[in-house]
Each structure stands twice: as structure tokens, then as C-alpha cells.
Design a protein around this motif. Structure first.
Motif, short mmCIF file in Angstrom:
data_model
loop_
_atom_site.label_atom_id
_atom_site.label_comp_id
_atom_site.label_asym_id
_atom_site.label_seq_id
_atom_site.Cartn_x
_atom_site.Cartn_y
_atom_site.Cartn_z
N ALA A 93 53.71 43.34 29.95
CA ALA A 93 53.70 43.33 28.48
C ALA A 93 53.94 41.94 27.90
O ALA A 93 54.68 41.77 26.93
CB ALA A 93 54.75 44.34 27.95
N LEU A 94 53.32 40.91 28.49
CA LEU A 94 53.41 39.55 27.91
C LEU A 94 52.45 39.46 26.73
O LEU A 94 51.40 40.10 26.71
CB LEU A 94 53.02 38.50 28.96
N PHE A 95 52.83 38.66 25.74
CA PHE A 95 51.95 38.47 24.58
C PHE A 95 50.86 37.47 24.96
O PHE A 95 51.16 36.31 25.25
CB PHE A 95 52.75 37.94 23.38
N PRO A 96 49.57 37.86 24.94
CA PRO A 96 48.52 36.98 25.46
C PRO A 96 48.30 35.75 24.60
O PRO A 96 47.82 34.72 25.08
CB PRO A 96 47.27 37.88 25.45
N HIS A 97 48.66 35.81 23.29
CA HIS A 97 48.40 34.67 22.39
C HIS A 97 49.57 33.70 22.34
O HIS A 97 49.54 32.74 21.59
CB HIS A 97 48.10 35.21 20.98
N MET A 98 50.63 33.96 23.11
CA MET A 98 51.79 33.06 23.12
C MET A 98 51.89 32.34 24.46
O MET A 98 51.55 32.91 25.50
CB MET A 98 53.09 33.86 22.92
N SER A 99 52.41 31.12 24.43
CA SER A 99 52.62 30.38 25.67
C SER A 99 53.76 31.03 26.47
O SER A 99 54.48 31.89 25.96
CB SER A 99 53.00 28.93 25.35
N VAL A 100 53.91 30.55 27.70
CA VAL A 100 54.99 31.04 28.56
C VAL A 100 56.34 30.88 27.86
O VAL A 100 57.15 31.81 27.78
CB VAL A 100 54.97 30.28 29.91
N LEU A 101 56.59 29.68 27.33
CA LEU A 101 57.88 29.41 26.68
C LEU A 101 58.07 30.31 25.46
O LEU A 101 59.15 30.87 25.24
CB LEU A 101 57.96 27.94 26.29
N GLU A 102 57.02 30.48 24.65
CA GLU A 102 57.13 31.33 23.46
C GLU A 102 57.39 32.79 23.83
O GLU A 102 58.16 33.48 23.16
CB GLU A 102 55.84 31.24 22.62
N ASN A 103 56.78 33.24 24.92
CA ASN A 103 57.03 34.61 25.40
C ASN A 103 58.50 34.80 25.74
O ASN A 103 59.10 35.81 25.38
CB ASN A 103 56.18 34.91 26.65
N VAL A 104 59.08 33.82 26.44
CA VAL A 104 60.47 33.94 26.87
C VAL A 104 61.43 33.81 25.68
O VAL A 104 62.47 34.47 25.64
CB VAL A 104 60.79 32.92 27.99
N MET A 105 61.05 32.98 24.71
CA MET A 105 61.91 32.79 23.51
C MET A 105 61.85 33.97 22.55
O MET A 105 62.73 34.12 21.70
CB MET A 105 61.44 31.53 22.73
N TYR A 106 60.83 34.80 22.67
CA TYR A 106 60.52 35.78 21.63
C TYR A 106 61.72 36.66 21.26
O TYR A 106 62.08 36.81 20.09
CB TYR A 106 59.34 36.65 22.07
N GLY A 107 62.37 37.23 22.28
CA GLY A 107 63.49 38.13 22.02
C GLY A 107 64.65 37.42 21.33
O GLY A 107 65.30 37.98 20.44
N LEU A 108 64.89 36.17 21.74
CA LEU A 108 65.98 35.40 21.14
C LEU A 108 65.68 35.11 19.66
O LEU A 108 66.55 35.23 18.80
CB LEU A 108 66.17 34.07 21.90
N ARG A 109 64.42 34.75 19.39
CA ARG A 109 64.04 34.44 18.00
C ARG A 109 64.12 35.70 17.14
O ARG A 109 64.59 35.65 15.99
CB ARG A 109 62.61 33.87 17.97
N MET A 110 63.72 36.84 17.70
CA MET A 110 63.77 38.10 16.96
C MET A 110 65.21 38.47 16.62
O MET A 110 65.49 39.12 15.63
CB MET A 110 63.13 39.24 17.76
N SER A 111 66.13 38.08 17.52
CA SER A 111 67.53 38.42 17.25
C SER A 111 68.23 37.35 16.41
O SER A 111 69.44 37.36 16.25
CB SER A 111 68.29 38.65 18.56
N GLY A 112 67.42 36.39 15.88
CA GLY A 112 67.97 35.46 14.88
C GLY A 112 68.46 34.13 15.40
O GLY A 112 69.08 33.36 14.67
N GLN A 113 68.19 33.81 16.67
CA GLN A 113 68.63 32.50 17.19
C GLN A 113 67.75 31.38 16.64
O GLN A 113 66.54 31.55 16.46
CB GLN A 113 68.55 32.49 18.72
N ALA A 114 68.37 30.24 16.38
CA ALA A 114 67.63 29.07 15.90
C ALA A 114 66.70 28.57 17.00
O ALA A 114 66.96 28.77 18.18
CB ALA A 114 68.61 27.97 15.49
N PRO A 115 65.59 27.87 16.60
CA PRO A 115 64.59 27.46 17.60
C PRO A 115 65.14 26.59 18.72
O PRO A 115 64.81 26.83 19.89
CB PRO A 115 63.56 26.68 16.78
N ALA A 116 65.99 25.60 18.41
CA ALA A 116 66.43 24.66 19.45
C ALA A 116 67.24 25.34 20.56
O ALA A 116 66.90 25.22 21.75
CB ALA A 116 67.19 23.49 18.84
N PRO A 117 68.32 26.09 20.22
CA PRO A 117 69.06 26.75 21.31
C PRO A 117 68.23 27.81 22.02
O PRO A 117 68.36 28.00 23.23
CB PRO A 117 70.26 27.39 20.61
N ALA A 118 67.33 28.49 21.29
CA ALA A 118 66.47 29.50 21.92
C ALA A 118 65.57 28.82 22.96
O ALA A 118 65.38 29.34 24.06
CB ALA A 118 65.62 30.22 20.87
#
Length: 351
Positions: A93-118
């Protein structure tokens, strides 16, 4: 969170689909614990209730009755987002339009983490699963094993209380499967993760588990360590499911021995006198036994590199025997005698 509480506990959990009380139970009042920091595999054939059980841990299904506890907290009525659980599906269930890094960051960003620490956490998680330098790649540019690792990093980066795997290796070829199961096991041990893992592949279960729960028709047929289930299955079903085994009718005698045709066995557990079944794995037979062995005539043989597979005619019927090349190289038609070793022989209930 109670540190001495089990990672996962099921207490008399049932599940039926639909509202009709006469509908059959898919899960029939099961109770088990997954100790914190260990890996438990839920194993069984299709339709045994194992995936439903995993989905109830995740909060994707609600139990009809009973309680589910995670880390000492009753989560029976909580939704997936409130459970601190990550689930890995066989499709990744990887998002095909997102890079590897964006896929891994996705859950953190959804839970409100800022981009740099995510981003930092995602890079660290990718390093943890052995993926460095692939951050900008798209999922379609990765091999199956690499996609698996990205999905694993995405689950781990959320630091879940419990990590769930649903048939995670079924889309990979045999060599990659072996590599990835070693990877999952070593990560689980290194990070002290609490893992519930569903598979129908018994060799996978034997390789990765601290505990195996074998399910059959919505019930727990047996649970224990991999060694327990392989060496001392308690039923014909478990013996047959945990690897190849032939079942023979036998008689338990008052002196504590079991008569299997002309052979006499001493079971590892006391058995009540009467009819029983003996489960024998192909590697348990010893070829060239003395006079008290079972007379056998070799009918077929196959060379498989490190072992021979033999088919013998005996008074017990046709026997399938696997022997290391170093032990026996017999010509078809030869007469010999067979005895049973101590491993791979279990006395189980008569069906």
C-alpha cells in the motif's frame, strides 16, 4: 501503559459478521497473550479466522464479545487511530505518486509533525531497514524487496506499541522471502518490538516466531514455541499443518508404551490406554534398523541433492521417508528394516 502488562491480550474474544445471532462465529471465544517485545505468529489455513483476529487487534474489526488489551489498556471500543498500532499489508500500500521519503514521512505529517523533524525520523527509519540513498526514488523504481522495506520503515517510524503483519511476504520470490523474514526478525529483536504476524506458511512461522498460535475453524488448536508445535503437536490437525506428517492408527498400552504395528514406542507424554494416532515426519525414519525393525521394500527413490526421498512398501502401508545422502543410498527393490528415531514422532488423539 503498564510495563509488565502483555503487549497484546485477547480475553474470550468472539466475532460474527452481521447482526443475526444465529450467524456462525468466525472467531470462537479465543484467549491468548503476546508478551511485550516478542513476535507471535497466528498460523492456519484459509478461513480459520487468523486475518479477522489480526484486524481486531488493529481496530479494523470490532469483536462481538470479549476484550482486547494493548500494553495494559483496554482498547476493545477504540478505533484504529487511538490504538498506537501499525499494520503492514501484503500489498505494501505505498503511494505511487510519492517518493520513498514522502511515503515514510506520510504518517508523521498526518499526525501533525513539522516537516524537518518528520524528515529526520524518516531518514533514520530508512537507514534502520537498510535503505540508504533511495529517498527520492518512486515506488515503481524499486524491487519487491525494497518496496517491502519502505513499507516496514513507514510502519516503524510511527513507533507503534504493536506492529502487525498480514501475510507480508506472500508477493516475494523464495530467496527474497527468506531474506525479508530474517530482516523482520532481526529488526523485531533489535528494537524490542511487539509483533503479531499472520501467515499460512509454516516454515515462515517456525523461522520468525517466539510463539506460534495455530488456528483451526475459529478456535486455537494449539499454541506454544516453534519447537513445541513441531515436536509435540497435540492433534492430528496440528501435526499435519506444522510440516509433512503421516498419521497411523496405533494402540496405547497399559504399560505406557504405544504399539504401531510391530514397532513399540515410548511416548514423551503419558497417554491413556486405548486407540491413538501416531504422527510421523518423513525424516523420523531410520533406515537399516536391527531385527526388531519394520521390514520394508524400496519401491521408488528421488535424488534431491542433499537428501533422498524414498517410498517403501511395509506392513503399515506405503511410507514416505527422507534420508540424508550420507546415511543411505539404496537401490530400488532392496529389502531393509525401518525404525523410528526420537524426533519427529508424536502420539496424538485418535480422530
Amino acid at each position: 501503559m503498564h510495563t509488565n502488562a502483555p503487549g497484546i491480550a485477547f480475553r474470550n474474544v468472539t466475532k460474527r459478521y452481521g447482526t443475526d445471532p444465529s450467524a456462525p462465529l468466525v472467531v470462537k471465544g479465543i484467549s491468548f497473550e503476546v508478551p511485550r517485545g516478542t513476535l507471535t505468529t497466528i498460523l492456519g489455513p484459509s478461513g480459520c479466522g487468523k486475518t479477522t483476529t489480526l484486524r481486531m487487534i488493529a481496530g479494523l474489526e470490532s469483536p462481538t464479545s470479549g476484550e482486547i488489551w494493548i500494553g495494559g489498556r483496554n482498547v476493545t471500543t477504540l478505533g484504529p487511530a487511538q490504538r498506537n498500532v501499525s499494520m503492514m499489508f501484503q500489498s505494501y500500500a505505498l503511494f505511487p505518486h510519492m517518493s520513498v521519503l514522502e511515503n515514510v514521512m506520510y504518517g508523521l505529517r498526518m499526525s501533525g509533525q513539522a516537516p524537518a523533524p518528520a524528515r529526520d525520523k524518516a531518514v533514520e527509519a530508512l537507514r534502520g531497514v537498510g535503505l540508504v540513498g533511495l529517498d527520492a526514488r518512486m515506488p515503481s523504481e524499486l524491487s519487491g524487496g525494497q518496496q517491502q522495506r519502505v513499507a516496514l520503515a513507514r510502519a516503524l517510524v510511527l513507533e507503534p506499541e504493536v506492529l502487525l503483519f498480514d501475510e507480508p511476504l506472500s508477493n516475494l520470490d523464495a530467496r527474497l522471502r527468506r531474506e525479508m523474514r530474517e530482516e523482520i526478525r532481526s529488526l523485531q529483536q533489535r528494537l524490542g518490538l511487539t509483533v503479531a504476524y499472520v501467515t499460512h506458511d509454516q516454515s515462515e512461522a517456525l523461522a520468525v516466531s517466539d510463539q506460534i498460535i495455530v488456528m483451526h475453524q475459529g478456535d486455537i488448536a494449539q499454541s506454544g514455541s516453534p519447537e513445541d508445535l513441531y515436536e509435540t503437536p497435540r492433534s492430528a490437525f496440528v501435526a499435519g499443518f506444522m510440516g509433512e506428517a503421516m498419521l497411523f492408527p496405533a494402540e496405547a498400552r497399559a504399560d505406557g508404551t504405544v504399539a504401531l504395528g510391530p514397532l513399540v514406542l515410548t511416548p514423551r507424554h503419558a497417554v491413556a490406554p486405548g486407540p491413538v494416532q501416531v504422527a510421523v515426519r518423513p525424516e523420523a525414519w531410520r533406515i537399516g534398523a536391527g531385527a526388531d525393525g519394520l521390514p520394508a521394500t524400496l519401491r521408488k527413490r528421488a535424488y534431491l541433492g542433499s537428501v533422498y526421498e524414498y517410498s517403501f512398501d511395509t506392513a503399515l502401508g506405503a511410507l514416505f521417508v527422507v534420508a540424508p545422502r550420507s546415511e543411505a543410498d539404496l537401490p530400488v527393490g532392496c529389502e531393509t528394516r525401518l525404525a523410528l528415531g526420537t524426533h519427529g514422532v508424536s502420539v496424538v488423539q485418535a480422530a
